[in-house]
Design an enzyme around this catalytic site. Structure first.
Site, short mmCIF file in Angstrom:
data_model
loop_
_atom_site.label_atom_id
_atom_site.label_comp_id
_atom_site.label_asym_id
_atom_site.label_seq_id
_atom_site.Cartn_x
_atom_site.Cartn_y
_atom_site.Cartn_z
CG ASP A 124 -2.55 -0.58 -3.03
OD1 ASP A 124 -2.30 0.55 -2.55
OD2 ASP A 124 -3.29 -1.40 -2.47
CB SER A 139 -0.96 -0.03 1.19
OG SER A 139 -1.90 1.01 1.12
#
Length: 555
Positions: free
Chosen positions: A305, A144
């Site tokens: 992401d 992330s």
């Protein structure tokens, strides 16, 4: 084995490749680093793995990825789901492509078909793909918004959401039963392809995903009218958002989109930012510079992401650009969707907005205005995705919108995880709508504050790394749990919710009660004057987080 014995095994065993052994041999004499790499297995938590890339049991590498995947494979076989297959995606981080390949080949060696994307894709598209292909599970390789030295491994189940209870605990048990590397299977890609187990996916799924986003547009005619008057600056922060965000904006009709050139191309080293997080104002430096040059109306950034969206909006009075918190951008999108659906007669009687317990209470005021219910869940978007499944199964509610304070939201039910690409589409549509009224998104946010009251939230984090840090976090939580503070943020504590024990405690009356949400190491303090504070250890980083919220003014 002790950590030193495990280190020695990794240095000497032919199971590990030469590069790994060389990396570890170079650490001889550095006891602190050796201990940190080998004092434990990298924890497979309720969402999967996340850790620093490198050699060792407490690091992200092909061996820890294989081991985790073998546990997942064992669970899938127990569930009889191997024929349905597993979808796999990965982001732009270092080793993401390699880790995704290793995961696929481990599953294939266990007789499980995989559908692996041909190149990097956003996390929300993986969530969509699991559902679209009818897979039993999904894997996305990403850390992330963490710094460049990290990578991770997230597991999704057949509904497209990250795993929740009881499957999370059951999968974790399977992973921890894989105690030796001799239990881990793998095979060559050539063999896997010849058996029809390894399949590559790409453009066709991209098309289906983007088409679902376009179906959610409420006012295409307004976009057509105003699109060439809206100036947008966007940065993917070297991540996966570049292609899908540019494509959706182009297909919706927006023509004045400028992408930050220094941050456009994927790069797992994130050379222009120390922390590729759209929550961090420093990540916007280049984008804001471009916004000044192009006189942009709004500035957007997605994390690596592409599940989180950061926003800056222009103040039409001063010309300044102001940062939106995740609560603010979520509220802005939510109010736009609810108000327009009501105006179009498309607001269902059983509509619901889903938010986490640390997300702004402004959502409650907003929902009351439009006659929809607010459903609160624990921190983590997987719990919002879980609610969508329950709504569909029970018919109790119609999902309208879900969001969390950490810059994530979902505007439809095509996926079951937060989606920055979908958020970009919704926010830019709202920008066009308000531009027609002579307003910027920042102007509209001020109007909402004037109508519902000025809610303000903060987040403070304390990083506590290593063995000592983990122990310190446990002590802090135990102390607050056994001896709750009487005052926080200058306000009196009225009630304590302990989600680990599933109990509530009214400090004024002494009355005890029970909670219905799943157990989690979270403490929530209800304060006087509409205030609150929530404390929890992070599930993905060595941090303890302190969230606060209060109503500054009620107008």
């Amino acid at each position: 084995m002790t950590y030193q014995e495990t280190y020695q095994f990794w240095c000497e065993s032919d199971y590990f490749d030469e590069k790994t052994r060389e990396e570890l041999l170079a650490l001889r004499g550095n006891e602190a680093e050796i201990e940190d790499r080998f004092y434990r297995e990298l924890a497979f938590g309720t969402g999967g793995l996340r850790g620093i890339i490198g050699a060792g049991t407490n690091r992200m590498n092909i061996y820890t990825v294989r081991k985790a995947t073998q546990g997942l494979a064992n669970y899938i076989i127990r569930q009889g789901g191997q024929s349905r297959g597993v979808a796999i995606a990965y982001d732009s981080r270092r080793m993401s492509e390699e880790f995704s390949e290793e995961a696929a080949l481990c599953l294939n060696a266990n007789g499980i078909r995989t559908y692996r994307f041909d190149s990097l894709r956003p996390t929300p598209e993986l969530s969509f793909t699991v559902r679209e292909l009818g897979c039993i599970a999904g894997i996305v390789i990403t850390a992330s918004h963490n710094p460049a030295e990290y990578n991770g491994y997230k597991v999704y189940w057949e509904d497209g959401a990250q795993i929740t209870a009881p499957k999370d605990r059951e999968i974790i048990e399977e992973v921890y039963q894989v105690t030796g590397y001799d239990q881990v299977k793998t095979m060559s890609r050539q063999e896997a392809e010849s058996l029809g187990l390894y399949q590559v996916i790409g453009e066709e799924l991209d098309r289906r995903y983007l088409d679902e986003l376009k179906k959610l547009v409420l006012h295409p005619e307004v976009i057509r009218e105003m699109a060439d008057q809206i100036r947008i600056v966007y940065t993917p922060l070297h991540g996966t958002g570049r292609v899908p965000v540019k494509t959706i904006l182009q297909e919706l009709g927006f023509t004045r989109v400028s992408v930050v050139p220094e941050q456009e191309m994927p790069d797992g080293n994130f050379p222009t930012v120390s922390y590729p997080n759209p929550e961090d104002k420093n990540a916007f430096k280049l984008a804001l510079k471009l916004a000044e040059q192009t006189d942009a109306d709004l500035v957007l950034a997605t994390d690596p992401d592409a599940d989180r969206l950061g926003v800056y909006g222009k103040d039409s009075q001063t010309g300044e650009y102001h940062a939106f918190t995740g609560n603010m951008s979520g509220i802005l999108i939510c109010e736009y969707l609810l108000s327009q659906r009501k105006a179009m007669g498309r607001l269902p009687d059983n509509g619901a907005v889903v938010k986490t317990i640390v997300t702004t209470d402004m959502a409650d005021a907003l929902a009351a205005e439009y006659g929809v219910e607010v459903v609160e869940v624990l921190t983590g978007f997987k719990y919002i995705g879980e609610q969508i499944k329950w709504f569909e199964e029970s018919g109790a509610h119609t999902y309208l919108f879900g969001f969390e304070e950490s810059y994530g939201c979902l505007t439809g039910t095509y996926a079951r995880d937060k989606d920055a690409v979908g958020a970009v589409a919704a926010l830019c549509e709202a920008a066009a709508y308000y531009k027609k009224q002579g307003l910027t998104l920042w102007d509209q946010m001020q109007r909402l504050y004037a109508k519902y009251g000025h809610y303000e939230e903060t987040l403070n984090t304390v990083t506590l790394k290593g063995i000592d840090g983990a122990a310190q976090m446990r002590r802090q939580m135990e102390e607050m749990r056994s001896n709750p503070p009487k005052e926080m943020e200058g306000l009196k504590v009225r009630k304590v919710r302990d989600y680990l024990t599933g109990t509530t405690w009214d400090l004024e009356t002494g009355e005890r009660g029970t909670l219905t949400l799943p157990k989690s190491d979270v403490l929530y303090f209800e304060l006087e004057q509409h205030g609150w504070c929530c404390v929890r250890p992070s599930g993905t980083e060595p941090k303890i987080k302190y969230y606060t919220g209060k109503l500054q003014t009620r107008l």
